[in-house]
Structures are given as structure tokens and as C-alpha cells.
Design a protein around this motif. Structure first.
Motif, PDB file in Angstrom:
ATOM      1  N   SER A 105       0.828  -1.205   0.000  1.00 22.38           N
ATOM      2  CA  SER A 105       0.000   0.000   0.000  1.00 22.38           C
ATOM      3  C   SER A 105       0.863   1.257   0.000  1.00 22.38           C
ATOM      4  O   SER A 105       2.082   1.201   0.119  1.00 22.38           O
ATOM      5  N   ARG A 106       0.203   2.380  -0.107  1.00 22.36           N
ATOM      6  CA  ARG A 106       0.917   3.634  -0.295  1.00 22.36           C
ATOM      7  C   ARG A 106       1.804   4.000   0.886  1.00 22.36           C
ATOM      8  O   ARG A 106       1.409   3.918   2.051  1.00 22.36           O
ATOM      9  N   ARG A 160      -3.126   9.919   6.926  1.00 24.45           N
ATOM     10  CA  ARG A 160      -3.607  10.993   6.052  1.00 24.45           C
ATOM     11  C   ARG A 160      -3.308  10.721   4.583  1.00 24.45           C
ATOM     12  O   ARG A 160      -3.921  11.300   3.706  1.00 24.45           O
ATOM     13  N   GLU A 161      -2.339   9.867   4.328  1.00 25.81           N
ATOM     14  CA  GLU A 161      -2.005   9.548   2.934  1.00 25.81           C
ATOM     15  C   GLU A 161      -2.947   8.501   2.350  1.00 25.81           C
ATOM     16  O   GLU A 161      -2.923   8.243   1.159  1.00 25.81           O
ATOM     17  N   SER A 162      -3.769   7.914   3.203  1.00 29.24           N
ATOM     18  CA  SER A 162      -4.694   6.897   2.708  1.00 29.24           C
ATOM     19  C   SER A 162      -5.851   7.575   1.983  1.00 29.24           C
ATOM     20  O   SER A 162      -6.431   8.555   2.473  1.00 29.24           O
ATOM     21  N   ASN A 163      -6.180   7.070   0.809  1.00 33.87           N
ATOM     22  CA  ASN A 163      -7.298   7.581   0.032  1.00 33.87           C
ATOM     23  C   ASN A 163      -8.306   6.441  -0.111  1.00 33.87           C
ATOM     24  O   ASN A 163      -8.057   5.485  -0.842  1.00 33.87           O
ATOM     25  N   PRO A 164      -9.428   6.511   0.607  1.00 28.12           N
ATOM     26  CA  PRO A 164     -10.379   5.392   0.588  1.00 28.12           C
ATOM     27  C   PRO A 164     -10.812   4.991  -0.820  1.00 28.12           C
ATOM     28  O   PRO A 164     -11.015   3.802  -1.091  1.00 28.12           O
ATOM     29  N   ASP A 185      -7.954   3.043  -2.336  1.00 30.39           N
ATOM     30  CA  ASP A 185      -7.881   1.743  -1.672  1.00 30.39           C
ATOM     31  C   ASP A 185      -8.991   0.816  -2.159  1.00 30.39           C
ATOM     32  O   ASP A 185      -8.755  -0.378  -2.404  1.00 30.39           O
ATOM     33  N   GLN A 186     -10.195   1.363  -2.296  1.00 31.23           N
ATOM     34  CA  GLN A 186     -11.318   0.561  -2.752  1.00 31.23           C
ATOM     35  C   GLN A 186     -11.125   0.100  -4.192  1.00 31.23           C
ATOM     36  O   GLN A 186     -11.433  -1.049  -4.547  1.00 31.23           O
ATOM     37  N   MET A 187     -10.569   0.989  -5.024  1.00 32.12           N
ATOM     38  CA  MET A 187     -10.321   0.642  -6.424  1.00 32.12           C
ATOM     39  C   MET A 187      -9.305  -0.496  -6.525  1.00 32.12           C
ATOM     40  O   MET A 187      -9.477  -1.441  -7.306  1.00 32.12           O
ATOM     41  N   LEU A 188      -8.256  -0.415  -5.731  1.00 33.50           N
ATOM     42  CA  LEU A 188      -7.241  -1.471  -5.730  1.00 33.50           C
ATOM     43  C   LEU A 188      -7.823  -2.775  -5.198  1.00 33.50           C
ATOM     44  O   LEU A 188      -7.596  -3.849  -5.774  1.00 33.50           O
TER      45      LEU A 188
END
Length: 407
Positions: free
Chosen positions: A285-286, A319-323, A326-329
Motif C-alpha cells: 500500500s501507499r 492521512r495519505e490513505s485515500n479510501p 484503496d477501494q479501487m485497488l
């Protein structure tokens, strides 16, 4: 009254019975001893001693950082024989005086993370090819893996070779290779040159073009991907067709849409080219950045420069997490799973979010050192995206190690 022969016969039976019992007990004890010897460190790690849960039922990504100056770092920077070529991440070598950032251990809440065993990893990689695919953050993880294994390999039996976008640690004794392949967006882009790339300029992404990269991954035994660069800008200039085509068509596209198309290109390639019985695939993950100090209480305009402690407040938001990303991946990986291709996600985002102290900051030198003027302005020039080695990337590899051996 029993005769003498009957007494002797009964006594013989008792002796034989006693001997048989002793023999059985000896076999059982021997089996236990052999079982204890046979049980490797890796299989013992399944027990996650003292925590009450096995690794298979433990969330390895939920936990806290514990200061441990006895067991960490897992290697010394000056003991890694290839550290001179890792100037971009070898912070101590490049002048960083504090070393506390090297001594933190990741402790999951419900189990213990297995300690990285270099010899076990080398045995697992015998005759195999491990490839890290991504950008400079992925190269941080590759450099960490090289150093984790380095001290267990005799000097004459190892070498690091760069050929175009691929940098390879070759281990002759084990017929093993550990590679980093430069592909910052996985698909083709105008930043594909491993040296002459500029992420501050306009980014052009060929969201439907991957073959030039992917053909070099086809026979890998372990593939480790990363998506770090996708979240760095809101829009991309998308190229429809080939970079080599004279009739180029460009379109400015929102990041999420561009990523969606790129992930489809990536997943389609994997579905049709990967050997399901041979290749293990992991998606990391990122990796977070720490460029806005106000997020953890510093003045606006400050960044990771000068930080020497992690964020110790548990639950500090990633804060770097983008839901949506994440959902797309997750959707892409789930679809591949239904088609018989298993990809496992290693979630480093939250645990790395705590580590504002562990970036290369001004202690990095990729192709050139920072100038005196740049060093005098760390608010602008500190690198708060890449990570010092030894440091946080070693924990990413401990997680990868755990997945390779146990999941």
C-alpha cells in the motif's frame, strides 16, 4: 502352588512387558525431541508466543512502535557492503548524526512479528527471482532487502548490476536474483527513465501501455508492486496509444480515472501472462509522506526535517490513505482472485504514518548532493517521501517475509 517354571515364565513376561513399555516411551521421547529439532524458527513463529493468537488470526498492521536498542537495527549501515551505492537512503553515511530512528520495532497488538531470518530467506529464494516493481520508495524496500541478506552471503558470491531500468543483486551460491525494476506508475510514462525523470514536471501516463515493462517480469517467482506515485497529483495527462506513435493523442484526466484504467491494464496483463502455480504476487500500500508539519503539531510550513521521534499517539490518522484509491485497488485484486490469480496486500500506510522521524530529509544524495543553498532551506528541500535505511523499509520486509513464509 506355582511351579518354578511357571514363576520364571511369568517373570519373563513381566520383563518383556516392561521392556516393551520402556521401548515405547523411548520412541515417544525421541519423537518429541526430533519434532522439536525439526520445527524451524518459521514454524515456531506460528505460535506467536505470549500473545494468544496465531499469525493467521492476527492483524499484523495494527500495533505500535516500540523502542528497542538491543534487537534493532537488524543490520548496521557500515556492515552492508553495498551501502555506497545506496547514497539516496544511507542517511548515516550522508551525515545524519542521530541514529534513534534505526532502533524502533513494529509490535502488532495481538501477536509478535517474526524476526527476519536471512538464511531462511536465502534458502527460500534458492533458484528464484524476486522483483520489486515501482518508484524510489520501492527502491528503498529493495535496498533494505539487499542489506538484510548481505551479511549472510560471502563477498565473492554476490554482486549488484544495473542494466537500464533494472538493478539486480545476484547471489551466485543460491542462483538467486533480487531486483528493482523502475516503473513509477506500473504502466508506461514519461518518467520511466531510471535516472532522467522529473516528477515536478507534467506527468504523461500511457494508461493502456505496459508490455515494455511487464515482459521483463514474466518469469519472476515473487513480484512486489507499489502504487506510491499515483496519489501525488490530482490530474494526469493521459496518452492514448503508444509513446512511439507519430499520431499521439493526449487528454487531461482526473487521477482516479487514470488509475482505474491503469489498474485494468495491469490486471489484464497479470491474468494472461502470470504462471499461477509459480509466481507469488504482493501489492504494498501507499507509503506516506510527512511534508506538512502542522498535521502533527508543528508550525505551518514545517516538515519532517529535524524530527527524531515517531508519532506515539496510537490511531494517528493515515492521512495519505485515500479510501477511493484503496477501494479501487481492492476491487481489482478481488476480481483477479475470482479468476484464479491471488494477490496479497501488505498494508504499510498506517504503521509508516507514525514515522515522521525516519525520512531521508536532507541526508540523501541520489545523483548529486544538496547544495549549500538547499541545505540552508530544509523546509523546501528536505525529502519527506523516501526513507533512511536501516529503518522503516526493514519492517516492510519483515512483513513481506512473514507473508512469504506463512500466508
Amino acid at each position: 502352588m506355582a511351579t518354578k517354571s511357571q514363576i520364571l515364565h511369568a517373570r519373563g513376561r513381566r520383563i518383556r512387558s516392561s521392556n516393551i513399555i520402556s521401548y515405547v516411551i523411548a520412541i515417544l521421547i525421541g519423537g518429541l525431541i526430533l519434532g522439536a529439532v525439526y520445527m524451524t524458527k518459521e514454524s515456531r513463529n506460528w505460535l506467536a508466543l505470549g500473545k494468544g493468537k496465531t499469525l493467521s488470526s492476527c492483524n499484523l498492521f495494527s500495533g505500535k512502535w516500540v523502542y528497542d536498542d538491543e534487537s534493532y537495527p537488524l543490520y548496521k549501515e557500515n556492515h552492508c557492503s553495498f551501502m555506497s551505492i545506496f547514497n539516496g537512503v544511507s542517511c548515516e553515511r550522508t551525515g545524519r548524526m542521530d541514529s534513534k530512528y534505526q532502533h524502533w520495532r513494529w509490535q502488532p497488538h495481538d501477536c509478535d512479528l517474526p524476526r527476519f531470518d536471512a538464511m531462511a530467506m536465502l534458502d527460500r529464494l534458492r533458484g528464484k527471482r524476486l522483483v520489486f516493481v515501482g518508484d524510489a520508495v520501492t527502491r528503498n524496500q529493495w535496498a533494505s532487502m539487499v542489506c538484510l541478506l548481505d551479511s549472510s552471503i560471502p563477498p565473492a558470491l554476490k554482486s549488484v548490476i544495473t542494466n537500464g531500468s533494472t538493478t539486480t543483486l545476484k547471489i551466485n551460491e543460491y542462483n538467486a536474483t533480487i531486483q528493482h525494476y523502475w516503473a513509477p506508475y506500473l504502466v508506461q510514462s514519461n518518467s520511466d527513465h531510471p535516472v532522467l525523470h522529473n516528477f515536478s514536471s507534467e506527468q504523461i501516463v500511457g494508461v493502456q501501455a505496459i508490455e515494455r515493462h511487464a515482459r521483463l517480469w514474466t518469469d519472476a517467482d515473487i513480484l512486489v508492486f507499489n502504487s506510491h506515485m499515483w496519489g501525488r497529483r490530482p490530474k494526469f495527462k493521459v496518452l492514448w496509444g503508444s509513446f512511439e506513435s507519430p499520431d499521439k493523442i493526449y487528454e487531461e484526466v482526473e487521477m482516479l480515472r487514470a488509475l482505474e484504467i491503469a489498474l485494468k491494464t495491469w490486471s489484464d496483463w497479470l491474468e494472461f501472462h502470470i504462471n499461477r502455480t509459480k509466481t507469488k504476487i504482493y501489492f504494498v500500500s501507499r507509503s506516506p509522506t510527512h511534508e506538512r508539519g502542522e498535521e502533527w503539531g508543528k508550525a505551518k510550513g514545517e516538515n519532517c526535517y529535524g524530527e527524531t521521534e515517531p508519532i506515539l499517539k496510537e490511531g494517528y490518522p493515515a492521512r495519505e490513505s485515500n479510501p477511493r484509491v484503496d477501494q479501487m485497488l481492492e476491487t481489482t485484486i478481488t476480481k483477479l482472485k475470482t479468476r484464479g490469480l491471488k494477490i496479497q496486500t501488505i498494508d504499510i500506510t498506517q504503521l509508516s504514518e507514525y514515522r515522521k522521524d525516519a525520512h531521508t530529509s536532507i541526508y540523501q544524495r541520489m545523483w548529486n548532493r544538496l547544495t549549500k543553498e538547499q541545505l540552508a532551506n530544509p523546509k523546501t528541500y528536505a525529502d519527506c517521501a523516501n526513507w533512511c535505511v536501516p529503518g522503516v523499509p526493514d519492517v516492510w520486509n519483515e512483513l513481506l517475509y512473514t507473508y512469504i513464509f506463512h500466508f
